[in-house]
Enzyme design. Structure first.
Site, mmCIF file in Angstrom:
data_model
loop_
_atom_site.group_PDB
_atom_site.id
_atom_site.type_symbol
_atom_site.label_atom_id
_atom_site.label_comp_id
_atom_site.label_asym_id
_atom_site.label_seq_id
_atom_site.Cartn_x
_atom_site.Cartn_y
_atom_site.Cartn_z
ATOM 1 N N GLU A 135 -12.579 -0.872 -0.754
ATOM 2 C CA GLU A 135 -12.654 0.432 -0.081
ATOM 3 C C GLU A 135 -13.844 1.209 -0.624
ATOM 4 O O GLU A 135 -14.084 1.226 -1.835
ATOM 5 C CB GLU A 135 -11.417 1.311 -0.338
ATOM 6 C CG GLU A 135 -10.194 0.922 0.427
ATOM 7 C CD GLU A 135 -9.003 1.827 0.125
ATOM 8 O OE1 GLU A 135 -9.203 3.023 -0.176
ATOM 9 O OE2 GLU A 135 -7.878 1.310 0.179
ATOM 10 N N HIS A 155 0.884 -1.178 0.000
ATOM 11 C CA HIS A 155 0.000 0.000 0.000
ATOM 12 C C HIS A 155 0.924 1.230 0.000
ATOM 13 O O HIS A 155 0.924 2.028 0.937
ATOM 14 C CB HIS A 155 -0.926 -0.041 1.215
ATOM 15 C CG HIS A 155 -2.141 0.827 1.114
ATOM 16 N ND1 HIS A 155 -3.429 0.364 1.230
ATOM 17 C CD2 HIS A 155 -2.277 2.157 0.898
ATOM 18 C CE1 HIS A 155 -4.287 1.367 1.119
ATOM 19 N NE2 HIS A 155 -3.609 2.483 0.909
ATOM 20 N N GLU A 206 -4.304 -0.049 -5.475
ATOM 21 C CA GLU A 206 -4.370 1.119 -6.359
ATOM 22 C C GLU A 206 -3.056 1.410 -7.090
ATOM 23 O O GLU A 206 -2.431 2.447 -6.846
ATOM 24 C CB GLU A 206 -4.821 2.351 -5.560
ATOM 25 C CG GLU A 206 -6.150 2.155 -4.843
ATOM 26 C CD GLU A 206 -6.604 3.400 -4.054
ATOM 27 O OE1 GLU A 206 -5.825 4.353 -3.955
ATOM 28 O OE2 GLU A 206 -7.746 3.397 -3.558
HETATM 29 O O1 IFM Z 1 -6.731 6.886 2.206
HETATM 30 C C1 IFM Z 1 -6.831 6.390 0.912
HETATM 31 C C2 IFM Z 1 -6.294 4.971 0.844
HETATM 32 O O2 IFM Z 1 -4.995 4.869 1.308
HETATM 33 C C3 IFM Z 1 -6.324 4.490 -0.591
HETATM 34 N N1 IFM Z 1 -7.619 4.687 -1.181
HETATM 35 C C4 IFM Z 1 -8.242 5.968 -1.045
HETATM 36 C C5 IFM Z 1 -8.246 6.389 0.413
HETATM 37 C C6 IFM Z 1 -8.935 7.750 0.561
HETATM 38 O O3 IFM Z 1 -8.301 8.711 -0.208
#
Ligand code: IFM
Length: 446
Positions: free
Chosen positions: A351, A118, A163
């Site tokens: 998420e 991450h 991501e």
């Molecule tokens: O906080 C981030 C996360 O680390 C990755 N996805 C989006 C979230 C909100 O911006």
């Protein structure tokens, strides 16, 4: 009444650098985010992850809160620089920290879901060229293999990357994230190596033949709409979709990069000669699920001045504190597209959530009704999609608690649990109390 099936996961998520703190403890060495956040003006008010939510010292307390909320699963990430603080130097103390967390979770019957990367690349790896260096793929493979050896049997869900768009494009083209480069070619090399490392790690994982353990990747996807039907806006939307979504979906699920984007990128940066024969075969190695992070839609128009000829346009829907539109219908569009155009694999929303400017009342409560509404409308869409035959298996609310929101520092609060950064007190917001009810009832009608 619409019920979530018993095997549908209602979970929540965090990431190492955003919550752990303890950056100099347990043998950990810096990652690119330590370096980046310490450089002036990279992060709001000079905030860093040095202390964050002090989760490093508060694992027991935090797992207790997770247990109180009753989540089925907790998604967190491992800090590579705790496990290999220096090249080829394994750190058993790092493993001990995560083993303890996993055991605490298992004690409470919360299924651990682990993200292997991450964004917090060890600084030693960056000093050797980082993800731009093809060797980084093999350093990542070594680290992941070690993690599988240590925890493989105890973890039901593995996510190779979170991501890759952000790690490559935000970090290397837009310069908004670590390591802070502003070079399209670099970003495309990094994106390719991230994807390739995903395929290599999936192959390494499969060799272990763990029972009841699956592996996939998480993409942040944003359904893209043209602001008008004008030809140039429609083309701009196609490019933006290629840049955000298809550049990652196509190689993983179709085994090739989208041709229109290859043409465009080659015009900008020259031949993409870092894509070697056989790479796409590896990238598209069969995985077990696709993770999707969904926050908002994107609306774009033609922009002759920008390198890729599009720019974002402000939409008209109600916005969160990030300035992102609350657009659950677009999540439905996205899921339907993935199902129709890309894959029948199980999908997880790894998420989804929202930042709002939370206010703590005199009696230590946080009435975050906007967040509750945001989550509710997205969970409704999930139920709808499942009803239509969608293969969606779980939802991870971002985030378990307020945390370090990258270049925004601590100024944006995504948590269902409030963190007082002066005292490290945790307070369950109304959203956490509501989510607890939803999980217990396995229904939105509570
Ligand atoms: O906080 C981030 C996360 O680390 C990755 N996805 C989006 C979230 C909100 O911006």
């Amino acid at each position: 009444m619409n019920k979530f099936e018993d095997d549908f996961i209602l979970g929540t998520a965090t990431a190492a650098y955003q919550i752990e703190g303890g950056v100099n403890e347990g043998g950990r060495m810096p990652s690119i985010w330590d370096t980046f956040s310490k450089k002036e003006e990279n992060v709001f008010m000079g905030h860093t992850g040095d202390i964050a939510c002090d989760h490093y010292h508060r694992v027991k307390e935090d797992v207790k809160i997770l247990d109180n909320i009753g989540v089925d699963s907790y998604r967190f990430s491992i800090s590579w620089s705790r496990i290999f603080p220096c090249k080829d130097e394994f750190n058993p103390e790092g493993v001990k920290f995560y083993k303890n967390l996993i055991n605490e979770l298992k004690d409470k019957k919360i299924a651990p879901a682990i993200t292997l990367y991450h964004w917090d690349l060890p600084q030693w790896a960056q000093d050797l060229g980082g993800w731009e260096n093809r060797d980084c793929i093999y350093w990542f493979e070594d680290y992941c293999t070690r993690i599988f050896e240590e925890f493989g049997q105890d973890v039901s869900m593995w996510i190779t990357h979170n991501e890759p768009f952000c790690a490559s494009i935000l970090g290397n083209y837009l310069g908004m994230h670590a390591p802070g480069n502003k070079d399209l070619k670099k970003a495309l090399i990094v994106a390719h190596h991230l994807l390739l490392s995903h395929g290599i790690v999936v192959r390494a994982f499969k060799k272990f033949k763990f029972e009841n353990s699956k592996i996939g990747i998480t993409l942040n996807l944003s359904p893209t709409y043209a602001v008008s039907m004008k030809k140039e806006d429609v083309i701009a939307a196609k490019i933006s979709d290629g840049y955000n979504n298809r550049w990652f979906l196509d190689p993983l699920l179709k085994g090739h990069y989208p041709e229109d984007m290859v043409d465009l990128y080659e015009k900008e940066v020259g031949v993409l000669d870092f894509i070697l024969e056989g790479d796409l075969n590896i990238i598209s190695t069969d995985m077990d699920f696709l993770g999707i992070n969904y926050y908002t839609r994107s609306i774009v128009e033609y922009d002759g001045h920008s390198q890729l000829k599009f720019r974002g346009v402000d939409g008209e829907k109600e916005k969160t504190a990030m300035g992102w539109e609350n657009s659950p219908e677009s999540m439905h569009d996205l899921l339907t597209r993935i199902k129709q155009e890309y894959t029948k694999l199980p999908l997880y929303i790894t998420e989804n959530g929202a930042a709002y400017d939370d206010v703590v009342t005199g009696d230590n409560k946080i009435h975050d009704i906007d967040r509750i509404n945001f989550i509710k409308v997205h969970l409704k869409v999930i139920q709808e999609f499942i009803k239509e035959g969608g293969n969606l298996k779980g939802y991870y609310l971002w985030s378990f608690m307020d945390n370090f929101e990258w270049s925004y520092g601590y100024s944006k609060r995504f948590g269902m649990v409030y963190v007082n950064y002066n005292t490290q007190e945790r307070i369950m917001k109304d959203s956490a109390i509501w989510y607890k009810k939803i999980i217990k009832a396995r229904s939105l009608e509570v």
